[in-house]
Design a protein around this motif. Structure first.
Motif, short mmCIF file in Angstrom:
data_model
loop_
_atom_site.label_atom_id
_atom_site.label_comp_id
_atom_site.label_asym_id
_atom_site.label_seq_id
_atom_site.Cartn_x
_atom_site.Cartn_y
_atom_site.Cartn_z
N PHE A 90 0.83 -1.20 0.00
CA PHE A 90 0.00 0.00 0.00
C PHE A 90 0.87 1.25 0.00
O PHE A 90 1.78 1.38 0.82
CB PHE A 90 -0.90 0.04 1.24
CG PHE A 90 -1.96 -1.02 1.26
CD1 PHE A 90 -1.74 -2.22 1.92
CD2 PHE A 90 -3.18 -0.81 0.63
CE1 PHE A 90 -2.71 -3.20 1.95
CE2 PHE A 90 -4.16 -1.79 0.67
CZ PHE A 90 -3.93 -2.98 1.33
N LYS A 103 -3.92 12.63 8.76
CA LYS A 103 -4.29 11.24 8.63
C LYS A 103 -3.62 10.69 7.38
O LYS A 103 -3.13 11.44 6.54
CB LYS A 103 -5.80 11.07 8.50
CG LYS A 103 -6.37 11.67 7.22
CD LYS A 103 -7.85 11.35 7.06
CE LYS A 103 -8.41 11.99 5.82
NZ LYS A 103 -9.83 11.64 5.60
N LEU A 104 -3.58 9.39 7.28
CA LEU A 104 -3.02 8.73 6.11
C LEU A 104 -4.13 8.38 5.12
O LEU A 104 -5.15 7.81 5.52
CB LEU A 104 -2.27 7.47 6.50
CG LEU A 104 -0.97 7.66 7.29
CD1 LEU A 104 -0.31 6.31 7.55
CD2 LEU A 104 -0.02 8.58 6.57
N PHE A 106 -4.79 6.07 1.89
CA PHE A 106 -4.17 4.90 1.29
C PHE A 106 -4.65 4.68 -0.14
O PHE A 106 -5.80 4.98 -0.48
CB PHE A 106 -4.52 3.65 2.11
CG PHE A 106 -3.80 3.56 3.42
CD1 PHE A 106 -4.32 4.16 4.55
CD2 PHE A 106 -2.60 2.88 3.52
CE1 PHE A 106 -3.66 4.09 5.76
CE2 PHE A 106 -1.93 2.80 4.73
CZ PHE A 106 -2.45 3.41 5.85
N GLY A 107 -3.76 4.12 -0.95
CA GLY A 107 -4.17 3.60 -2.23
C GLY A 107 -4.88 2.27 -2.06
O GLY A 107 -4.97 1.73 -0.95
N TYR B 35 -9.53 1.82 10.94
CA TYR B 35 -9.69 1.76 9.50
C TYR B 35 -10.46 0.50 9.14
O TYR B 35 -10.40 -0.50 9.85
CB TYR B 35 -8.33 1.68 8.78
CG TYR B 35 -7.56 2.97 8.71
CD1 TYR B 35 -6.71 3.36 9.73
CD2 TYR B 35 -7.66 3.78 7.58
CE1 TYR B 35 -5.99 4.54 9.64
CE2 TYR B 35 -6.93 4.96 7.48
CZ TYR B 35 -6.09 5.33 8.51
OH TYR B 35 -5.37 6.50 8.42
N LEU B 43 -7.48 1.18 2.53
CA LEU B 43 -7.95 1.40 3.90
C LEU B 43 -8.65 2.75 3.98
O LEU B 43 -8.14 3.75 3.48
CB LEU B 43 -6.78 1.39 4.88
CG LEU B 43 -6.24 0.03 5.29
CD1 LEU B 43 -5.40 -0.59 4.19
CD2 LEU B 43 -5.42 0.16 6.57
N LEU B 45 -10.57 5.50 6.68
CA LEU B 45 -10.62 5.87 8.09
C LEU B 45 -12.07 5.96 8.57
O LEU B 45 -12.88 6.68 7.99
CB LEU B 45 -9.92 7.21 8.28
CG LEU B 45 -9.82 7.73 9.71
CD1 LEU B 45 -8.94 6.81 10.55
CD2 LEU B 45 -9.26 9.15 9.72
N PHE B 90 -8.82 -2.56 10.91
CA PHE B 90 -7.48 -2.36 11.46
C PHE B 90 -7.49 -1.17 12.41
O PHE B 90 -8.05 -0.11 12.12
CB PHE B 90 -6.47 -2.10 10.35
CG PHE B 90 -6.10 -3.33 9.58
CD1 PHE B 90 -6.67 -3.59 8.36
CD2 PHE B 90 -5.17 -4.21 10.10
CE1 PHE B 90 -6.33 -4.73 7.65
CE2 PHE B 90 -4.82 -5.35 9.40
CZ PHE B 90 -5.41 -5.62 8.17
#
Lengths: 116, 114
Positions: A90, A103-104, A106-107, B35, B43, B45, B90
């Motif tokens: 990812f 925040k992250l 993601f792909g 997540y 993923l 949130l 997660f």
């Protein structure tokens, strides 16, 4: 809002071959970029990250990634793949959202299969 | 070993049932996140917390509630489970939200709603 695109859903390589996983992001300023790996049945583990400086970053397990601003890319590479590298990968970018916290994003992930 | 622990690892629920997923970290991290991971979507949130007693909504909060009564624990609740909530969940934590740091992830909870 930022976004991360991983164009390849599945990739299969032979053990010992080289690997490149693609990641493209959308962000106006200098992004904070990450690659995570998820082995089957496991959580995500950080492989490497980029936030400034040298555009070629080294990570764990022999992986490296190169930040190319002109292409909005952060591709992950490994010169010689091992069977244990079979996993899902990812790419992620950090985004500041409401409340001032990061925040992250993601792909969708790239699943890597390795043939012996 | 220090890290993030999620319980349970697997669960099957019937539509309409409720359950709570527990996330525990022993690294004294301030920030915690939930997540969900769905095929082809990466993923996303659900909720996050920036400290004990504080929670906030993420990208996909509908149908979920959270609580952070103790710094080390972050609970995710489903009051009335729906098949659309079938996913892998997660939990992650971080000592800072500064973007040059990554997260520590738990190993996930696989939830199936039938």
């Amino acid at each position: 809002a930022q976004s991360v695109t991983q164009p390849d859903i599945h990739i299969t390589v032979s053990e010992g071959a080289s690997l490149e996983l693609r990641c493209n992001y959308s962000y106006g300023a200098t992004p904070y970029l990450f690659w995570y790996v998820q082995s089957p049945g496991q959580g995500l583990q950080l492989l490497l990250k980029y936030f400034s400086g040298d555009t070629l970053v080294q990570g764990i397990k022999g992986f490296e990634a190169e930040f190319k601003r002109s292409q909005s890319s952060f591709n992950l590479r490994k010169p010689s793949v091992h069977w244990s590298d079979a996993a899902e990968y990812f790419c992620a970018v950090a985004e500041r959202f409401s409340g001032g916290y990061n925040k992250l994003i993601f792909g969708a992930g790239t699943r890597l299969a390795v043939h012996p | 070993n220090a890290g993030v622990t999620q319980t349970p690892k697997f669960r099957v629920l019937k539509t309409g049932q409720s359950m709570t997923l527990l996330c525990a970290q022993d690294m004294n991290h301030e920030y915690m996140y939930w997540y969900r991971q769905d095929p082809g979507m990466g993923l996303r949130l659900i909720h996050y917390s920036v400290g004990e007693g504080t929670t906030a909504k993420g990208e996909v909060p509908d149908g979920y509630n959270v609580s952070r009564l103790k710094k080390q624990n972050f609970l995710l609740g489903l009051e009335s489970a729906a098949p659309s909530q079938t996913s892998v969940y997660f939990c992650a934590s971080s000592w800072t939200d500064r973007p040059n740091y990554g997260y520590t992830f738990g190993s996930g909870t696989r939830l199936t709603v039938v």
